[in-house]
Structure formats: C-alpha cells, structure tokens
Design a protein around this motif. Structure first.
Motif, PDB file in Angstrom:
ATOM      1  N   ILE A   1      61.803  14.968 -16.342  1.00  0.00           N
ATOM      2  CA  ILE A   1      63.111  14.631 -16.926  1.00  0.00           C
ATOM      3  C   ILE A   1      63.780  13.606 -16.004  1.00  0.00           C
ATOM      4  O   ILE A   1      64.020  13.878 -14.832  1.00  0.00           O
ATOM      5  N   GLU A   2      64.064  12.419 -16.561  1.00  0.00           N
ATOM      6  CA  GLU A   2      64.525  11.314 -15.718  1.00  0.00           C
ATOM      7  C   GLU A   2      66.046  11.301 -15.514  1.00  0.00           C
ATOM      8  O   GLU A   2      66.662  10.253 -15.581  1.00  0.00           O
TER       9      GLU A   2
ATOM     10  N   TYR B   1      59.393  22.212 -19.377  1.00  0.00           N
ATOM     11  CA  TYR B   1      60.710  21.650 -19.704  1.00  0.00           C
ATOM     12  C   TYR B   1      61.827  22.679 -19.536  1.00  0.00           C
ATOM     13  O   TYR B   1      62.880  22.375 -19.000  1.00  0.00           O
TER      14      TYR B   1
ATOM     15  N   ASN C   1      66.615  11.398 -21.877  1.00  0.00           N
ATOM     16  CA  ASN C   1      65.219  11.447 -21.430  1.00  0.00           C
ATOM     17  C   ASN C   1      64.275  10.806 -22.435  1.00  0.00           C
ATOM     18  O   ASN C   1      64.374  11.061 -23.641  1.00  0.00           O
TER      19      ASN C   1
END
Ligand code: HPA
Length: 236
Positions: A7-8, A75, A43
């Motif tokens: 996850i950015e 996630y 994301n």
C-alpha cells in the motif's frame, strides 16, 4: 511513515477508520465512483485500488482485497496494523450450499469455518471456526432492517480451493459443519482482526449455487451487489 510493501500510502489519516473491502479492485472503483463523494485514489500498487471519500458526510475508504486468504491476509493486516484502520467490512460473493439460498440473496456471516492453516500459521490460533465482531454485526443487521433488505445469517465455509476435483465434497462440509455458503477470504480477515484487536465483518451476495448450479454473469454481479454495499455504507 514508510509505505507498506503493498500500500503506497506514507501518511496516517489518508485511509479512513472503516474500510469496505470487496474482492475485486474494480468493484472498489465502482463503489467509490458511484457511492462516495469526492473519492480520492490512495493505492494502485498491483492495481489493488483503494479510495477514500465521504458517505453522508462521514469519511470512509474502500479497497480491493484480491481473491483468497493469502491476499486478503496481506491487505487487511497492513490496514489494521500500520494504517490505524479499526473496522474492515468485507463485501464479497459466495456460492450457496443450500437450496433455501437464492442467487443475489445477502448473507451476514456469523461464523466462518475453514480447513485453512492461515490462523494457526499466523498466530498459533487453533480454532477452525472464527467469528466476526458482534458489534459490527449488530449494526449491519440494523442497517439492513432500516433499508428493508432481507439477510440470511449463519455459518459459512471459507475455502482455500475453488476447483475441488471431487465436487460433491461440499456436501460433507455443509452437513458436518452446517455451512450455508462458501467464499475464500473471511477466515483470514477474522484471524487478522483477532490478532490485531480490531473489528471485522463480512457481508456476502450469492453469485452461484453449488446445489442448483445456477450462476450469474460478471456484469449482473457488479449491478446486483448494490444491496450489500448499501448495508455496509449505511452502517459505516
Ligand atoms: N466457491 C468459492 N468461492 C466462491 C464461490 C464458490 O463457488 N462463489 C463465489 N465465491
């Protein structure tokens, strides 16, 4: 903060306290674009789209989980552990194990049975039946009532295998464990909530039946899942 591997997002507060999680990232996009006000994409790593917006003035996020326990396991853990997410509501599809359950019916999961080793390998949890948050379930049930959407409640099978070579095996799981439907993610989600001290719940819409072999097309699925989305959004 440093983004997680999947996850950015490098700041807290970008992802809401409550995340609605469909399996399909394109369904996350659909929910964000059709139900949220001012959705912002947070994301796109591996195309696992996540958005934050508002619903009736309340901040809420929606993100894909991918298929299966390894995927939702990654996630949901990163969301709970590193982004201060408190609640994850999975909104998924399932196959019916019972004749009383029709295509497009909505199920509120009360218990998830699995032969998966996810919980044991992850945290030494020996149970093969895990539960969602009682509080979230109560709120989801109330939201469904308020919207006049009927829901089945019960135990479901969370499976690691979609293509069983002995198709009739599902009958054993249905009869031995009292499972009314099958999906592939809730057991890992509930394990992660237990491990991190957070809350998880799972709403499912029936996309096919192992009993009658009736099924839906992917386009029908996209449209028919709005009932379940509405329940989750209304609760949040
Ligand atoms: N099996 C497992 N997962 C599913 C199914 C199924 O038949 N339908 C939707 N998710």
């Amino acid at each position: 903060m440093i983004p997680t591997p999947h996850i950015e997002v490098d700041k807290k507060g970008i992802i809401a306290e409550t995340v609605i999680m469909p399996g399909d990232p394109l369904r996350a996009k659909f929910i964000a674009e059709n139900f949220l006000e001012n959705p912002v994409l947070f994301n796109k790593v591996r195309n696992m789209f996540g958005y934050t917006g508002t619903y009736k003035g309340k901040k809420i996020s929606v993100m894909g989980s991918g298929m299966g326990m390894p995927s939702i396991g990654i996630y949901s853990y990163e969301l709970f552990k590193f982004y201060d997410v408190q609640n994850i509501i999975r909104v998924g599809s399932c196959g019916a194990y019972s004749e009383e359950i029709d295509l497009y019916d909505v199920i509120l999961v009360e218990e998830s049975y699995s032969e998966s080793t996810y919980a044991k390998v992850m945290a030494g949890i020996e149970d093969n039946i895990l539960k969602p948050s009682e509080e979230l379930n109560k709120k989801l049930e109330e939201a469904a009532k308020g919207l006049n959407i009927p829901v089945h409640k019960g135990r479901i099978h969370s499976s690691d295998v979609f293509y069983r070579q002995n198709f009739d095996d599902y009958k054993k799981i249905r009869d031995n464990y009292g499972c009314i439907a099958v999906e592939m993610e809730s057991f890992a989600l509930f394990a992660n909530a237990q491990v991190t001290g957070k809350n998880a719940a799972c709403l499912l819409t029936v996309s096919d039946s192992l009993v009658t072999m009736k099924a839906t097309t992917s386009e029908e699925r996209m449209k028919s899942f709005t009932n379940m989305m509405k329940i989750a959004l209304e609760m949040a």
